[in-house]
Design an enzyme around this catalytic site. Structure first.
Site, short mmCIF file in Angstrom:
data_model
loop_
_atom_site.label_atom_id
_atom_site.label_comp_id
_atom_site.label_asym_id
_atom_site.label_seq_id
_atom_site.Cartn_x
_atom_site.Cartn_y
_atom_site.Cartn_z
N SER A 1 17.93 -1.43 -1.03
CA SER A 1 19.02 -2.04 -1.61
C SER A 1 18.79 -2.43 -3.40
O SER A 1 19.86 -2.41 -3.79
CB SER A 1 18.95 -3.86 -1.14
OG SER A 1 18.08 -4.47 -1.50
N ASN A 2 17.37 -2.38 -3.85
CA ASN A 2 17.25 -2.30 -5.20
C ASN A 2 17.70 -1.07 -5.69
O ASN A 2 18.24 -0.95 -6.71
CB ASN A 2 15.69 -2.67 -5.55
CG ASN A 2 15.48 -3.93 -5.50
OD1 ASN A 2 16.16 -4.99 -6.40
ND2 ASN A 2 15.01 -4.51 -4.60
N HIS B 1 8.74 -6.76 -7.68
CA HIS B 1 8.14 -7.55 -6.75
C HIS B 1 8.56 -8.84 -6.51
O HIS B 1 8.90 -9.55 -7.35
CB HIS B 1 6.63 -7.66 -7.29
CG HIS B 1 5.84 -8.51 -6.28
ND1 HIS B 1 5.21 -7.74 -5.02
CD2 HIS B 1 5.35 -9.78 -6.24
CE1 HIS B 1 4.43 -8.63 -4.58
NE2 HIS B 1 4.51 -9.82 -5.34
N GLU C 1 -4.22 -1.52 -10.89
CA GLU C 1 -4.42 -2.58 -9.94
C GLU C 1 -3.00 -2.96 -9.34
O GLU C 1 -2.08 -3.21 -10.34
CB GLU C 1 -5.02 -3.78 -10.79
CG GLU C 1 -5.42 -5.00 -9.90
CD GLU C 1 -6.15 -6.04 -10.99
OE1 GLU C 1 -6.13 -7.05 -10.36
OE2 GLU C 1 -6.41 -5.88 -12.11
N MET D 1 6.48 1.36 -0.50
CA MET D 1 5.04 0.75 0.12
C MET D 1 3.85 1.51 0.02
O MET D 1 3.03 1.37 1.13
CB MET D 1 5.64 0.16 1.27
CG MET D 1 6.66 -1.01 1.55
SD MET D 1 6.29 -2.24 0.32
CE MET D 1 7.59 -3.49 0.71
N ARG D 2 3.64 2.30 -0.59
CA ARG D 2 2.53 3.26 -0.69
C ARG D 2 1.65 2.76 -2.15
O ARG D 2 2.53 2.66 -3.09
CB ARG D 2 2.48 4.59 -0.98
CG ARG D 2 3.40 5.31 0.43
CD ARG D 2 2.94 5.10 1.77
NE ARG D 2 1.55 5.44 1.90
CZ ARG D 2 0.85 5.43 3.00
NH1 ARG D 2 1.26 4.53 3.96
NH2 ARG D 2 -0.46 5.90 3.13
N ASP E 1 0.20 -4.91 -8.32
CA ASP E 1 1.11 -6.15 -8.76
C ASP E 1 0.71 -6.76 -10.10
O ASP E 1 0.69 -7.94 -10.21
CB ASP E 1 1.30 -7.12 -7.67
CG ASP E 1 1.89 -6.39 -6.38
OD1 ASP E 1 2.73 -5.53 -6.65
OD2 ASP E 1 1.58 -6.67 -5.58
N ASN F 1 7.96 -1.54 -11.49
CA ASN F 1 8.05 -1.93 -10.02
C ASN F 1 8.57 -3.20 -9.85
O ASN F 1 8.56 -3.99 -10.68
CB ASN F 1 6.34 -2.15 -9.44
CG ASN F 1 6.56 -2.77 -7.94
OD1 ASN F 1 7.24 -2.00 -7.11
ND2 ASN F 1 5.84 -3.57 -7.57
C1 GAR Z 1 12.22 -5.94 -2.15
O1 GAR Z 1 12.16 -7.32 -1.70
C2 GAR Z 1 11.13 -5.65 -3.08
O2 GAR Z 1 11.01 -6.56 -4.08
C3 GAR Z 1 9.77 -5.61 -2.11
O3 GAR Z 1 10.67 -5.07 -0.88
C4 GAR Z 1 11.62 -5.31 -0.92
C5 GAR Z 1 12.33 -4.02 -0.86
O4 GAR Z 1 13.93 -4.01 -0.61
N1 GAR Z 1 8.93 -5.01 -2.72
C6 GAR Z 1 7.48 -5.12 -2.48
O5 GAR Z 1 7.37 -6.31 -1.96
C7 GAR Z 1 6.49 -4.30 -3.20
N2 GAR Z 1 5.12 -4.77 -3.31
P1 GAR Z 1 14.87 -2.71 -0.59
O6 GAR Z 1 14.41 -1.64 0.05
O7 GAR Z 1 16.22 -3.33 -0.08
O8 GAR Z 1 15.03 -2.79 -2.35
#
Ligand code: GAR
Length: 207
Positions: free
Chosen positions: A15-16, A111, A145, A92-93, A147, A109
């Site tokens: 979605s992002n 978060h 590191e 998520m890698r 986040d 990124n």
């Molecule tokens: C989002 O909330 C993003 O901030 C999070 O995963 C989701 C992905 O949603 N990211 C993390 O947690 C990274 N550590 P999306 O695939 O719909 O954009």
């Protein structure tokens, strides 16, 4: 006007990525998405990207002997598409130090917490269980590191008494979709200056 070429890395819903694609679809947006790369072949984000006419590539991490080989292929794809900015969007890698060093201050990124509070995973649940009154989201530059990189933009979301992980995540996500395209715009307009770990946002005229 030549637009900044952005590569978006996803692992799931996307979605992002979609929010970025919509923003970049505007005539006056200074960036365009050149490619969306997923490490998972079944990521919904791939179809979403294709529906915008954006090139998609799968680099399945399970198909590579190790992280070095996986990342080498991701880099090859990004370079093939001339990518100038990498946006992690639910990717998520964890990227290696070598990968990050190859694109210095060129990886963003998003978060779903107010960093440095609640780095890592399942952070909406952790914020509720901690009793925090506010959470939100953060766009930051990626450093080795996790986040921990320089913060570009944040949005605050109050935590309500009856919030569940899902209701809080949904309200945070709305803000993610607002600030991520804005951060990419600022980057593309060369208005982000990193001083030590502080990101200064330059006014439009000075950029
Ligand atoms: C989002 O909330 C993003 O901030 C999070 O995963 C989701 C992905 O949603 N990211 C993390 O947690 C990274 N550590 P999306 O695939 O719909 O954009």
């Amino acid at each position: 006007m030549s637009r900044l070429k952005v590569g978006v890395l996803v692992s799931g819903r996307g979605s992002n990525m979609e929010a970025l694609a919509e923003a970049c679809g505007a005539d006056d947006h200074p960036a365009e998405i050149s490619v969306v790369v997923s490490n998972r072949p079944d990521a919904a984000g791939l179809e979403r990207a294709a529906s915008f006419g954006i090139a998609t590539e799968v680099v399945d991490h399970t198909a590579f002997a190790d992280k070095v080989a996986f990342e080498a292929e991701v880099i090859r794809v990004l370079e093939e598409h001339g990518v100038e900015l990498i946006c992690l969007a639910g990717f998520m890698r964890v990227l290696s130090e070598d990968f990050v060093a190859r694109f210095p201050h060129k990886i963003l990124n998003i978060h779903p917490s107010l960093l440095p509070a609640f780095p890592g995973l399942e952070v909406q649940r952790k914020a509720i269980e901690h009793g925090a009154r506010f959470s939100g989201c953060t766009v930051h530059f990626v450093v080795p590191e996790v986040d921990a990189g320089p913060i570009v933009l944040q949005a605050v979301v109050p935590i309500e008494q009856d919030d569940t992980e899902d209701t809080l995540a949904a309200r945070i996500l709305e803000q993610e979709h607002r600030i991520y395209p804005e951060a990419v715009r600022l980057f593309a307009e060369r208005r982000l200056r990193i001083e030590d770990r502080v990101v200064r946002i330059l006014p439009q005229t000075e950029a």
